[in-house]
Motif scaffolding. Structure first.
Motif, PDB file in Angstrom:
ATOM      1  N   GLY A 298       1.134   4.579  -7.967  1.00  0.00           N
ATOM      2  CA  GLY A 298       2.098   4.111  -6.979  1.00  0.00           C
ATOM      3  C   GLY A 298       1.868   4.689  -5.596  1.00  0.00           C
ATOM      4  N   LEU A 299       0.681   5.259  -5.364  1.00  0.00           N
ATOM      5  CA  LEU A 299       0.375   5.864  -4.059  1.00  0.00           C
ATOM      6  C   LEU A 299      -0.636   5.059  -3.250  1.00  0.00           C
ATOM      7  N   GLY A 300      -1.462   4.259  -3.915  1.00  0.00           N
ATOM      8  CA  GLY A 300      -2.574   3.596  -3.237  1.00  0.00           C
ATOM      9  C   GLY A 300      -2.148   2.728  -2.071  1.00  0.00           C
ATOM     10  N   LEU A 301      -1.206   1.796  -2.304  1.00  0.00           N
ATOM     11  CA  LEU A 301      -0.783   0.888  -1.244  1.00  0.00           C
ATOM     12  C   LEU A 301       0.071   1.612  -0.200  1.00  0.00           C
ATOM     13  N   PHE A 302       0.847   2.594  -0.650  1.00  0.00           N
ATOM     14  CA  PHE A 302       1.627   3.406   0.293  1.00  0.00           C
ATOM     15  C   PHE A 302       0.700   4.107   1.276  1.00  0.00           C
ATOM     16  N   LEU A 303      -0.341   4.754   0.754  1.00  0.00           N
ATOM     17  CA  LEU A 303      -1.303   5.440   1.615  1.00  0.00           C
ATOM     18  C   LEU A 303      -2.021   4.462   2.531  1.00  0.00           C
ATOM     19  N   SER A 304      -2.392   3.318   1.987  1.00  0.00           N
ATOM     20  CA  SER A 304      -3.112   2.322   2.778  1.00  0.00           C
ATOM     21  C   SER A 304      -2.287   1.887   3.979  1.00  0.00           C
ATOM     22  N   GLU A 305      -1.000   1.613   3.753  1.00  0.00           N
ATOM     23  CA  GLU A 305      -0.133   1.175   4.845  1.00  0.00           C
ATOM     24  C   GLU A 305       0.025   2.256   5.903  1.00  0.00           C
ATOM     25  N   ARG A 306       0.192   3.515   5.467  1.00  0.00           N
ATOM     26  CA  ARG A 306       0.367   4.616   6.411  1.00  0.00           C
ATOM     27  C   ARG A 306      -0.921   4.882   7.200  1.00  0.00           C
ATOM     28  N   ILE A 307      -2.057   4.846   6.513  1.00  0.00           N
ATOM     29  CA  ILE A 307      -3.343   5.092   7.180  1.00  0.00           C
ATOM     30  C   ILE A 307      -3.634   3.999   8.207  1.00  0.00           C
ATOM     31  N   LEU A 308      -3.417   2.750   7.817  1.00  0.00           N
ATOM     32  CA  LEU A 308      -3.686   1.648   8.729  1.00  0.00           C
ATOM     33  C   LEU A 308      -2.759   1.684   9.937  1.00  0.00           C
ATOM     34  N   ALA A 309      -1.515   2.132   9.721  1.00  0.00           N
ATOM     35  CA  ALA A 309      -0.590   2.266  10.849  1.00  0.00           C
ATOM     36  C   ALA A 309      -1.114   3.292  11.854  1.00  0.00           C
ATOM     37  N   GLN A 310      -1.751   4.375  11.355  1.00  0.00           N
ATOM     38  CA  GLN A 310      -2.343   5.370  12.256  1.00  0.00           C
ATOM     39  C   GLN A 310      -3.499   4.778  13.061  1.00  0.00           C
ATOM     40  N   HIS A 311      -4.116   3.730  12.518  1.00  0.00           N
ATOM     41  CA  HIS A 311      -5.235   3.079  13.203  1.00  0.00           C
ATOM     42  C   HIS A 311      -4.771   1.886  14.047  1.00  0.00           C
ATOM     43  N   GLY A 312      -3.466   1.695  14.146  1.00  0.00           N
ATOM     44  CA  GLY A 312      -2.946   0.579  14.916  1.00  0.00           C
ATOM     45  C   GLY A 312      -3.107  -0.752  14.226  1.00  0.00           C
ATOM     46  N   ALA A 313      -3.422  -0.734  12.932  1.00  0.00           N
ATOM     47  CA  ALA A 313      -3.617  -1.962  12.169  1.00  0.00           C
ATOM     48  C   ALA A 313      -2.369  -2.277  11.346  1.00  0.00           C
ATOM     49  N   ARG A 314      -2.286  -3.504  10.879  1.00  0.00           N
ATOM     50  CA  ARG A 314      -1.136  -3.953  10.092  1.00  0.00           C
ATOM     51  C   ARG A 314      -1.631  -4.572   8.791  1.00  0.00           C
ATOM     52  N   ILE A 315      -0.929  -4.287   7.692  1.00  0.00           N
ATOM     53  CA  ILE A 315      -1.282  -4.855   6.396  1.00  0.00           C
ATOM     54  C   ILE A 315      -0.093  -5.635   5.856  1.00  0.00           C
ATOM     55  N   ARG A 316      -0.382  -6.782   5.284  1.00  0.00           N
ATOM     56  CA  ARG A 316       0.657  -7.569   4.640  1.00  0.00           C
ATOM     57  C   ARG A 316       0.052  -8.259   3.422  1.00  0.00           C
ATOM     58  N   VAL A 317       0.919  -8.722   2.537  1.00  0.00           N
ATOM     59  CA  VAL A 317       0.454  -9.395   1.334  1.00  0.00           C
ATOM     60  C   VAL A 317       1.036 -10.804   1.311  1.00  0.00           C
ATOM     61  N   ARG A 318       0.206 -11.752   0.942  1.00  0.00           N
ATOM     62  CA  ARG A 318       0.652 -13.132   0.812  1.00  0.00           C
ATOM     63  C   ARG A 318       0.045 -13.742  -0.442  1.00  0.00           C
ATOM     64  N   ASP A 319       0.544 -14.899  -0.810  1.00  0.00           N
ATOM     65  CA  ASP A 319       0.107 -15.536  -2.048  1.00  0.00           C
ATOM     66  C   ASP A 319      -1.286 -16.133  -1.887  1.00  0.00           C
ATOM     67  N   ASN A 320      -2.055 -16.031  -2.959  1.00  0.00           N
ATOM     68  CA  ASN A 320      -3.351 -16.693  -3.038  1.00  0.00           C
ATOM     69  C   ASN A 320      -3.169 -18.004  -3.790  1.00  0.00           C
ATOM     70  N   VAL A 321      -3.901 -19.010  -3.436  1.00  0.00           N
ATOM     71  CA  VAL A 321      -3.792 -20.324  -4.077  1.00  0.00           C
ATOM     72  C   VAL A 321      -5.045 -20.586  -4.905  1.00  0.00           C
ATOM     73  N   PRO A 322      -4.906 -20.915  -6.191  1.00  0.00           N
ATOM     74  CA  PRO A 322      -3.671 -21.275  -6.904  1.00  0.00           C
ATOM     75  C   PRO A 322      -2.934 -20.086  -7.523  1.00  0.00           C
ATOM     76  N   ALA A 323      -3.594 -18.928  -7.639  1.00  0.00           N
ATOM     77  CA  ALA A 323      -2.937 -17.772  -8.260  1.00  0.00           C
ATOM     78  C   ALA A 323      -3.492 -16.496  -7.651  1.00  0.00           C
ATOM     79  N   GLY A 324      -2.661 -15.463  -7.641  1.00  0.00           N
ATOM     80  CA  GLY A 324      -3.118 -14.171  -7.159  1.00  0.00           C
ATOM     81  C   GLY A 324      -2.471 -13.772  -5.841  1.00  0.00           C
ATOM     82  N   SER A 325      -3.012 -12.715  -5.249  1.00  0.00           N
ATOM     83  CA  SER A 325      -2.485 -12.179  -3.997  1.00  0.00           C
ATOM     84  C   SER A 325      -3.624 -11.946  -3.014  1.00  0.00           C
ATOM     85  N   ILE A 326      -3.291 -11.988  -1.741  1.00  0.00           N
ATOM     86  CA  ILE A 326      -4.238 -11.684  -0.670  1.00  0.00           C
ATOM     87  C   ILE A 326      -3.647 -10.568   0.183  1.00  0.00           C
TER      88      ILE A 326
END
Length: 339
Positions: A298-326
């Motif tokens: 439960g730390l991987g995505l939390f760390l990723s979001e915090r690290i990317l914020a330090q780099h001025g980047a933004r992360i978001r998740v959206r649906d993949n078609v027909p199945a999955g996540s991006i």
């Protein structure tokens, strides 16, 4: 009975029930206090009216009598308004305070539950690679194996050691980020080259999925090589955990206008809309820890979001078609050559 109640208290159900009972008692006591005050006000009015009617001069001075009756009624109205105002104020303060107290307690209970789940998950995550490494080394030590079998065991040992190292790095980095002690080493780096190298390393370690890369060359950003590599590892391995075996994981890096976009797509079950913003919270994992099959802390995505914020980047998740996540990472600026 006592043991069952204590168990409910520990699980949070008993605390919620006890909190509702106490809050209900306070609200009912306030309402009963209001009823008594209204009764008292009515009795005062009746007493004043009866006293006024018994006065000998009440009939001789009808105008003064009517004025006194109006005063008595006005006093009753003022008392009623006062009781309503004070009661509503107290009720509002009690309910507002109860809401904030309950929210704070509930957040603490949820955090405790997440921390407990984290400890369970991390214990399992540590034990698995340690057990594999120990078994492989004991096999090599006790048995005379041919070169091919020995190489496979050593490769497997290295993979498990890398997995253990990444988990340790995640925990240490999370602690440093929480204490605001971590300072990234920022420099101009070739994100395209870093991504290609990381994908090759991951594909050598991951044999259950195919990682397909579409990376435009010579895309440079300002960042920390070590922790950005950790971000890529975390997101790709998160996709591996939930995507079906032998499915495809796609990694794309390309500029779009003034922005640089990195997309990591999987063919897993996807993430419900209500959970999309929660997956970046510390310790948060979808489902129940006791029934969840996918490994993780439960730390991987939390760390990723915090690290990317330090780099001025933004992360978001959206649906993949027909199945999955991006998982889409966006940098606001980039360069096509090193500084």
């Amino acid at each position: 009975m006592i043991r069952k109640f204590y168990t409910n208290i520990q699980s949070g159900k008993g605390i919620t029930a006890l909190y509702i009972i106490l809050l209900s008692y306070i609200v009912l006591a306030l309402i009963w206090w209001g009823v008594l005050l209204f009764r008292q006000s009515r009795q005062i009015t009746q007493f004043e009216r009866s006293t006024l009617s018994l006065r000998t001069d009440s009939l001789a001075q009808p105008v003064a009598y009517q004025l006194e009756l109006q005063r008595i009624q006005k006093d009753e109205h003022l008392r009623t308004f006062k009781f309503f105002g004070e009661g509503a104020t107290f009720m509002g303060i009690i309910l507002l305070g109860a809401f904030f107290v309950y929210r704070a307690v509930w957040k603490q209970m949820r955090l405790n539950s997440q921390q407990q789940n984290f400890m369970m998950a991390v214990t399992h995550e540590f034990k698995s690679p340690i057990a594999v490494v120990k078994l492989n080394l004991e096999t090599i030590r006790k048995h005379k194996l041919d070169e091919e079998k020995q190489r496979k065991l050593l490769d497997n040992t290295v993979r498990e050691a890398d997995r253990l190292n990444q988990l340790t790095n995640n925990i240490l980095l999370a602690a440093q980020l929480e204490s605001h002690k971590f300072k990234p080493v920022m420099e101009m780096l070739d994100l395209s080259g870093l991504l290609e190298h990381t994908i090759i390393t991951l594909q050598g370690r991951i044999t259950t999925h195919t990682i397909q890369a579409h990376i435009l060359p010579q895309l440079w950003i300002y960042g920390d090589t070590f922790i950005l590599e950790l971000v890529i590892n975390n997101i790709v391995e998160n996709a591996v955990k939930y995507a079906p075996k032998d499915s495809l994981i796609s990694v794309r890096l390309a500029p779009q206008g003034h922005f640089l976009h990195l997309e990591i797509a999987d063919q897993g079950p996807g993430i419900p809309d209500s959970e999309k913003h929660k997956v970046f919270q510390k310790f948060y994992r979808i489902g129940n820890e006791n029934t969840r099959k996918a490994k993780g802390s439960g730390l991987g995505l939390f760390l990723s979001e915090r690290i990317l914020a330090q780099h001025g980047a933004r992360i978001r998740v959206r649906d993949n078609v027909p199945a999955g996540s991006i998982f889409e990472i966006t940098w606001p600026s980039y360069s096509t050559q090193s500084a």
